[in-house]
Design an enzyme around this catalytic site. Structure first.
Site, PDB file in Angstrom:
ATOM      1  N   LYS A 126      -6.434  -9.522   1.786  1.00 20.53           N
ATOM      2  CA  LYS A 126      -5.418  -8.669   1.166  1.00 20.53           C
ATOM      3  C   LYS A 126      -5.980  -7.260   1.077  1.00 20.53           C
ATOM      4  CE  LYS A 126      -1.262  -8.996  -0.653  1.00 20.53           C
ATOM      5  NZ  LYS A 126      -0.143  -9.897  -0.337  1.00 20.53           N
ATOM      6  N   ASP A 166       3.540  -5.715   1.894  1.00 27.90           N
ATOM      7  CA  ASP A 166       3.622  -6.293   0.550  1.00 27.90           C
ATOM      8  C   ASP A 166       4.349  -5.226  -0.279  1.00 27.90           C
ATOM      9  OD1 ASP A 166       2.489  -8.654  -1.204  1.00 27.90           O
ATOM     10  OD2 ASP A 166       2.075  -6.891  -2.385  1.00 27.90           O
TER      11      ASP A 166
END
Ligand code: NDP
Length: 452
Positions: A126, A166
């Site tokens: 991430k 995201d």
């Protein structure tokens, strides 16, 4: 807790004391996989918990950029390459002022198990930045993305680490990031997913997280001979995940009565139908406006400033905004008002108290790493299409997504029933099931690959 899990959790707490979200995610996983750790001593012997809670690599870098007036700004960029035991690191980029290392470590850690559940060959990672795209011009966002990628490009690659979107990173940002990668590396590869259709993207990728979450909810409901048709649903968020989740719920005959953003919630008792949703999409994706404008546009609806949707009675709730948006009191309110199902589109939207409320009341609860895995699953399908230089049809990708969500449900269901003592004929602990199923595959791969 056993001696092993207590020892590891204590060590993780003392090493990462200032990262509450990461500690929350680790605690949730460790506390639910104990049955498999007790049954299989190889995990303790190989120090798998100690290793799986430590990212393989963490990259932090400076991102300088200039605004439209020529003023210089400095943001912080991150990429957490958490685990590559079953494939290249894979996970989104988040641009939001709240981003810090602890939040990205929680998201990267969750991603490891989620990606494992999809059955595709993807490790977990991430990244992102504390940059806030809100209120910035397209040119400012482009300059930021170019600066961000100028550093990130040396760490990623189609077979190394494949970021996606995201919060705050949608099609526009992926375009600018991809353009800069291609320019610097002189190669057109599938280094990012969430690309536009005419330059390597996959059909259904924008829809995948929201659609997949509804498919997961349908699978949970089917275990009780029920489905979403006719259900009153509350949804939080009004971004990518929320929009397509509402679209799929409408298609299946449910009635969605709320959407929200970080300023407040709109409540429309008549339902946010396809026409109203199209207006929301234009508002959020084109005009980049605020959800409160909905109440002025559609009579009969109201705007609740500073509030979340959880006080509105519903049959099913779909949190699709951000982490920890439902606490114990919110969860208790949902259950008291008759909510029978919670399926998480967002990552870790319910805190540990809230999860305990769901489990104690034995409602259907689909935790994020299972329920929202459809997004990364179709990212995996985008990577497969890029490798083959092929594009599958909308129907092909949607059918694969549908099957993947069905398999994730089945896998979590079976692992819960095998290991979790609190399952009954009616009730399945999907938290335990998803964590155990995701863990076993990664842990076994780590053992196979030796001490790396
Ligand atoms: P978007 O940026 O498209 O939308 C986010 C939405 O959530 C916006 O409505 C935003 O409101 C709201 N929101 C963001 N932060 C907060 C906050 N602190 N409090 C209240 N509302 C907030 O992001 P996505 O839809 O892509 O992501 C939403 C969630 O889903 C995240 O948790 C993400 O990690 C998760 N997720 C996303 C996937 C994807 O494929 N995109 C895949 C799997 C999970 P505002 O406009 O005011 O900021």
């Amino acid at each position: 807790m056993t001696e092993y899990t207590t020892r590891v959790l204590d060590a993780v707490r003392s090493k990462n004391a200032h990262e509450p979200e990461f500690l929350q995610a680790v605690q949730e996983v460790i506390s639910t996989i104990e049955p498999v750790l007790s049954a299989e001593k190889k995990y303790e012997e190989n120090c798998i918990l100690e290793r799986i809670t430590e990212p393989e690599r963490t990259i932090i870098f400076r991102v300088p950029w200039t605004d439209d007036t020529g003023r210089i700004h400095i943001n912080r960029g991150f990429r957490v390459e958490f685990n590559s035991a079953i494939g290249p690191y894979k996970g989104g980029l988040r641009f939001h002022p709240s981003v810090n290392l602890g939040i990205l470590k929680f998201l990267g850690f969750e991603q490891v198990f989620k990606n494992s559940l999809t059955t595709l060959a993807m490790g977990g990672g991430k990244g992102g930045s504390d940059f806030d795209p809100k209120g910035k011009s397209d040119a400012e966002v482009m300059r930021f993305c170019q600066s961000f990628m100028t550093e990130l490009q040396r760490h990623i690659g189609a077979d190394t680490d494949v970021p996606a979107g995201d919060i705050g990173v949608g099609g526009r940002e992926i375009g600018y990031l991809f353009g800069q990668y291609k320019r610097l590396r002189n190669e057109f590869t599938g280094v990012l997913t969430g690309k536009a259709l005419n330059w390597g993207g996959s059909l259904i990728r924008p829809e995948a997280t929201g659609y997949g979450c509804v498919y997961f909810a349908q699978n949970m409901l089917a275990t009780r001979n029920d489905d979403v048709s006719g259900k009153v649903c509350t949804v939080s968020g009004s971004g990518n995940v929320a929009q397509y989740l509402v679209e799929k719920l409408n298609e299946l005959g449910a009635k969605v009565v709320t959407m929200s953003d970080s300023n407040g919630t709109i409540y429309d008792p008549a339902g946010i139908d396809a026409e109203k949703l199209a207006w929301v999409m234009e508002l959020k994706n084109v005009r980049r406006g605020r959800i409160k404008e909905y109440a002025a546009k559609f009579s009969g609806s109201k705007y609740m400033e500073g509030q979340r949707p959880w006080s509105i009675p519903c049959d099913c709730a779909f949190p699709c905004a951000t982490q920890n948006e439902i606490n114990g009191a919110d969860a208790a309110t949902l259950v008291k008002n008759g909510c029978k199902l919670v399926a998480e589109g967002a990552n870790m939207p319910t805190d540990l108290d809230g999860i305990n409320v769901y489990l104690d009341s034995k409602i259907l609860y689909g935790p994020a790493k299972a329920a929202n895995a459809g997004g990364v699953a179709v990212s995996g399908l985008e990577m497969a299409q890029n490798s083959q230089r092929l594009n599958w049809t909308r129907e092909q990708v949607d059918a694969k997504l549908f099957d993947i969500m069905k398999n994730i449900h089945q896998n979590a269901y079976e692992h819960a029933r095998e290991y979790s003592k609190d399952c009954t004929a009616e009730f399945t602990n999907y938290v335990a099931g998803a964590n155990i199923a995701g863990f076993v595959k990664v842990a076994d791969a780590m053992i196979d690959q030796g001490l790396v």
